[in-house]
Design an enzyme around this catalytic site. Structure first.
Site, short mmCIF file in Angstrom:
data_model
loop_
_atom_site.label_atom_id
_atom_site.label_comp_id
_atom_site.label_asym_id
_atom_site.label_seq_id
_atom_site.Cartn_x
_atom_site.Cartn_y
_atom_site.Cartn_z
N SER A 21 -26.98 -3.37 2.24
CA SER A 21 -28.18 -4.19 2.40
C SER A 21 -29.42 -3.30 2.31
CB SER A 21 -28.11 -4.93 3.73
OG SER A 21 -29.09 -5.94 3.78
N ASN A 22 -30.56 -3.79 2.73
CA ASN A 22 -31.79 -2.99 2.70
C ASN A 22 -32.66 -3.35 3.89
OD1 ASN A 22 -33.68 -5.22 1.89
ND2 ASN A 22 -32.24 -5.28 0.18
N ARG A 23 -33.83 -2.72 3.98
CA ARG A 23 -34.65 -2.82 5.20
C ARG A 23 -35.62 -4.00 5.21
NH1 ARG A 23 -37.36 2.77 5.39
NH2 ARG A 23 -38.73 1.59 6.75
N ALA A 88 -35.78 -9.24 -1.10
CA ALA A 88 -35.33 -7.94 -1.59
C ALA A 88 -33.84 -8.08 -1.91
CB ALA A 88 -35.57 -6.87 -0.53
#
Ligand code: CTP
Length: 225
Positions: A21-23, A88
């Site tokens: 995943s991402n932030r 995102a």
């Protein structure tokens, strides 16, 4: 008008307990949804996993993976006047998802990744599109150049570029600083402000651009008759 907004990260499972995943916090997308609903628009918010309560009266569609987000966006895009793709989305996902927890294999562990589908690009490349298409470009360097390339490559009407290299703006932060790039080459900058304030300006810009786009189409249809 009818808005479709995507927000947050996606999660691409590796096995039942792990994911890529991402932030992304989802704050920018949720702020846009809230401002749009308060301005009297209808809003469908398609969000990846975030720790935010959805604004009242917004229709929330909760998704997890890029594939689920792709499906939800395509199911609702044609009923929208403005599509704002703020999420995102993971660019890659594991080529195989293990049904069982992967045990520590030893010294090295290679994970094979395969590209996800580009949701923004898939809408931009549709010739029959009737809605205003807005993308976001989260960049750490050559922000405007990279954003201008995304505007062209993904064939959108507007790209909102933000510099995510600073800890004080962009991902996870409550504040942001953006440059808005339009298809006709025009550029506008909104200097550092709370995401809710930026969202207010953005919704005004999107609504104006969509109105202009629809007026132009109506003129063309009338002229043809
Ligand atoms: N996006 C999308 N589907 C993807 C990847 C990105 O719809 N699979 C959208 C995002 O929601 C955003 C825009 O494309 O509106 C740009 O996303 P970004 O992550 O900045 O760019 P990428 O296209 O992924 O390119 P890169 O990671 O190389 O910068």
């Amino acid at each position: 008008m009818k808005f479709l907004v995507t927000a947050g990260p996606t999660r691409e499972p590796i096995d039942p307990v792990r994911y890529i995943s991402n932030r992304s916090s989802g704050k920018m997308g949720f702020a846009i949804a809230e401002v749009a609903i308060n301005a009297g628009h209808e809003v469908i918010l398609i969000s990846g996993p975030v720790n935010l309560a959805p604004p009242c009266d917004v229709t929330l569609i909760a998704v997890s993976t890029a594939d689920e987000m792709f499906g939800a966006v395509h199911a609702h895009a044609d009923e929208s006047d403005v599509c704002v793709l703020c999420a995102a989305v993971a660019d890659y996902k594991p080529a195989n998802v293990s049904p069982m927890k992967i045990k520590k294999p030893g010294e090295k562990f290679l994970l094979e990744l395969t590209p996800t589908r580009d949701i923004l690009g898939s809408l931009g490349n549709r010739r029959d599109r009737q809605f205003l298409l807005v993308g976001f470009a989260a960049e750490t360097n050559e922000v405007e150049e990279n954003a201008a390339k995304k505007l062209r490559d993904k064939n959108c009407d507007i790209i909102v570029a933000n510099d995510v290299s600073s800890v004080n703006s962009g991902m996870e932060s409550d504040a942001n600083e953006v440059t808005i790039l339009f298809k006709n080459g025009e550029r506008r900058r909104i200097s550092r402000a709370q995401k809710k304030i930026i969202a207010r300006e953005l919704v005004k810009i999107f609504t104006n651009s969509a109105t202009k786009m629809f007026d132009k189409k109506n003129v063309m249809i009338t002229e043809r008759n």
